[in-house]
Motif scaffolding. Structure first.
Motif, PDB file in Angstrom:
ATOM      1  N   UNK A  77      52.271  52.793  59.794  1.00  0.00           N
ATOM      2  CA  UNK A  77      52.357  52.128  61.092  1.00  0.00           C
ATOM      3  C   UNK A  77      52.150  50.632  60.974  1.00  0.00           C
ATOM      4  N   UNK A  78      51.201  50.205  60.133  1.00  0.00           N
ATOM      5  CA  UNK A  78      50.976  48.774  59.915  1.00  0.00           C
ATOM      6  C   UNK A  78      52.204  48.134  59.276  1.00  0.00           C
ATOM      7  N   UNK A  79      52.783  48.800  58.285  1.00  0.00           N
ATOM      8  CA  UNK A  79      53.993  48.269  57.654  1.00  0.00           C
ATOM      9  C   UNK A  79      55.127  48.127  58.666  1.00  0.00           C
ATOM     10  N   UNK A  80      55.246  49.081  59.587  1.00  0.00           N
ATOM     11  CA  UNK A  80      56.280  48.989  60.621  1.00  0.00           C
ATOM     12  C   UNK A  80      56.070  47.751  61.488  1.00  0.00           C
ATOM     13  N   UNK A  81      54.812  47.479  61.848  1.00  0.00           N
ATOM     14  CA  UNK A  81      54.504  46.272  62.613  1.00  0.00           C
ATOM     15  C   UNK A  81      54.907  45.015  61.830  1.00  0.00           C
ATOM     16  N   UNK A  82      54.600  44.993  60.548  1.00  0.00           N
ATOM     17  CA  UNK A  82      54.892  43.814  59.741  1.00  0.00           C
ATOM     18  C   UNK A  82      56.401  43.612  59.593  1.00  0.00           C
ATOM     19  N   UNK A  83      57.140  44.695  59.397  1.00  0.00           N
ATOM     20  CA  UNK A  83      58.601  44.584  59.316  1.00  0.00           C
ATOM     21  C   UNK A  83      59.149  44.019  60.621  1.00  0.00           C
ATOM     22  N   UNK A  84      58.666  44.519  61.740  1.00  0.00           N
ATOM     23  CA  UNK A  84      59.138  44.040  63.044  1.00  0.00           C
ATOM     24  C   UNK A  84      58.796  42.567  63.237  1.00  0.00           C
ATOM     25  N   UNK A  85      57.610  42.145  62.815  1.00  0.00           N
ATOM     26  CA  UNK A  85      57.222  40.742  62.943  1.00  0.00           C
ATOM     27  C   UNK A  85      58.130  39.841  62.111  1.00  0.00           C
ATOM     28  N   UNK A  86      58.379  40.239  60.862  1.00  0.00           N
ATOM     29  CA  UNK A  86      59.272  39.444  60.028  1.00  0.00           C
ATOM     30  C   UNK A  86      60.665  39.336  60.615  1.00  0.00           C
ATOM     31  N   UNK A  87      61.148  40.428  61.198  1.00  0.00           N
ATOM     32  CA  UNK A  87      62.477  40.456  61.818  1.00  0.00           C
ATOM     33  C   UNK A  87      62.562  39.513  63.016  1.00  0.00           C
ATOM     34  N   UNK A  88      61.586  39.614  63.923  1.00  0.00           N
ATOM     35  CA  UNK A  88      61.637  38.820  65.147  1.00  0.00           C
ATOM     36  C   UNK A  88      61.385  37.335  64.881  1.00  0.00           C
ATOM     37  N   UNK A  89      60.450  37.028  63.993  1.00  0.00           N
ATOM     38  CA  UNK A  89      60.175  35.627  63.703  1.00  0.00           C
ATOM     39  C   UNK A  89      61.387  34.967  63.035  1.00  0.00           C
ATOM     40  N   UNK A  90      62.035  35.681  62.131  1.00  0.00           N
ATOM     41  CA  UNK A  90      63.235  35.125  61.500  1.00  0.00           C
ATOM     42  C   UNK A  90      64.351  34.969  62.520  1.00  0.00           C
ATOM     43  N   UNK A  91      64.418  35.882  63.478  1.00  0.00           N
ATOM     44  CA  UNK A  91      65.395  35.728  64.555  1.00  0.00           C
ATOM     45  C   UNK A  91      65.165  34.466  65.373  1.00  0.00           C
ATOM     46  N   UNK A  92      63.896  34.159  65.650  1.00  0.00           N
ATOM     47  CA  UNK A  92      63.571  32.924  66.373  1.00  0.00           C
ATOM     48  C   UNK A  92      63.990  31.696  65.562  1.00  0.00           C
ATOM     49  N   UNK A  93      63.734  31.721  64.278  1.00  0.00           N
ATOM     50  CA  UNK A  93      64.099  30.585  63.425  1.00  0.00           C
ATOM     51  C   UNK A  93      65.611  30.420  63.349  1.00  0.00           C
ATOM     52  N   UNK A  94      66.333  31.528  63.279  1.00  0.00           N
ATOM     53  CA  UNK A  94      67.799  31.454  63.259  1.00  0.00           C
ATOM     54  C   UNK A  94      68.329  30.887  64.564  1.00  0.00           C
ATOM     55  N   UNK A  95      67.723  31.261  65.678  1.00  0.00           N
ATOM     56  CA  UNK A  95      68.141  30.717  66.965  1.00  0.00           C
ATOM     57  C   UNK A  95      67.895  29.218  67.032  1.00  0.00           C
ATOM     58  N   UNK A  96      66.736  28.787  66.539  1.00  0.00           N
ATOM     59  CA  UNK A  96      66.404  27.362  66.573  1.00  0.00           C
ATOM     60  C   UNK A  96      67.381  26.539  65.733  1.00  0.00           C
ATOM     61  N   UNK A  97      67.773  27.074  64.597  1.00  0.00           N
ATOM     62  CA  UNK A  97      68.625  26.304  63.688  1.00  0.00           C
ATOM     63  C   UNK A  97      70.107  26.449  64.003  1.00  0.00           C
ATOM     64  N   UNK A  98      70.483  27.379  64.891  1.00  0.00           N
ATOM     65  CA  UNK A  98      71.896  27.590  65.174  1.00  0.00           C
ATOM     66  C   UNK A  98      72.526  26.363  65.835  1.00  0.00           C
ATOM     67  N   UNK A  99      71.755  25.671  66.670  1.00  0.00           N
ATOM     68  CA  UNK A  99      72.308  24.513  67.358  1.00  0.00           C
ATOM     69  C   UNK A  99      72.184  23.225  66.576  1.00  0.00           C
TER      70      UNK A  99
END
Length: 235
Positions: free
Chosen positions: A70-92
């Protein structure tokens, strides 16, 4: 971290002389993904079921050993969402907006953490909790060092906050790494192999630490031994 952070953006368009609108492919936007709420819910249930053993010994041999998963699932989700935020920031603009990124993280996490630690400190003082580790533990978790052994062992009641310390350390390191290697209009073909290699390195480091007799605390809670789950999410 919430998937609603990954807001929506319209792709840019251009009208030709014939009146036909050609739209350039804009940055992908995730928006809110209900499936991730379910993913998070499964992780919560696994962790809660595992910790039932602390409430009643009856659960000790009857609860499946899924807390670490369960902890690993949380960490995978965090890495996914944070990288998504960074990709959004750099897209423009093509660069990481560090000030905005860290401001969002502070406003989302720090106020609740301060309130929790303040209430716990008052409670532990009034009830005279044993071992008198409250001040050291409170400061360690406040500065996101609760997984480093600064206050080992931490005060019972707040030691679960080690996951927050681990994630915050990743949030400090990952945007800088992302900006150097991945924040480009045309990401290198080496991005995916590079992430796979980094995950393999963490596995190797953890294996070497285990063979060397490293304490369970370090293997379970230190970023150097648990970063693979966050990197899987980023990948």
């Amino acid at each position: 971290v919430c998937s609603s952070d990954l807001g929506r953006r319209r792709p840019p368009g251009m009208t030709t002389a014939t009146g036909v609108v050609h739209r350039e492919p804009g940055p992908r936007s995730l928006g809110h993904i209900p499936a991730l709420d379910g993913f998070r819910g499964v992780a919560v249930l696994l962790v809660l079921m595992w910790h039932l053993q602390a409430l009643d010994p009856w659960f000790r041999d009857r609860v499946p050993p899924g807390g670490a998963l369960g902890v690993d699932m949380f960490l995978v989700l965090s890495g996914f969402l944070i990288t998504g935020l960074l990709l959004r920031d750099t897209a423009g603009g093509g660069r990481v907006r560090f000030a905005a990124f860290y401001r969002r993280r502070v406003l989302r996490l720090l106020p609740a953490l301060v309130v929790l630690l303040a209430c716990f400190f008052v409670y532990s003082t009034l009830t005279h909790l044993p071992d008198r580790r409250e001040p050291a533990s409170t400061l360690a978790f406040l500065f996101y060092l609760g997984n480093t052994g600064v206050a080992r062992p931490p005060t019972p009641g707040i030691n679960h906050l080690w996951t927050l310390s681990l994630e915050e350390q990743f949030y400090i390191v990952w945007p800088a790494v992302f900006a150097v290697f991945f924040a480009r209009r045309r990401p290198s073909v080496l991005v995916v192999p590079g992430l796979v290699f980094a995950i393999a390195v963490v596995w190797a480091v953890r294996g070497a630490m285990f063979q060397g007799g490293e304490a369970w605390f370090t293997l379970h809670q230190m970023l150097v031994a648990r970063a693979d789950a966050l990197l899987v999410g980023a990948l």
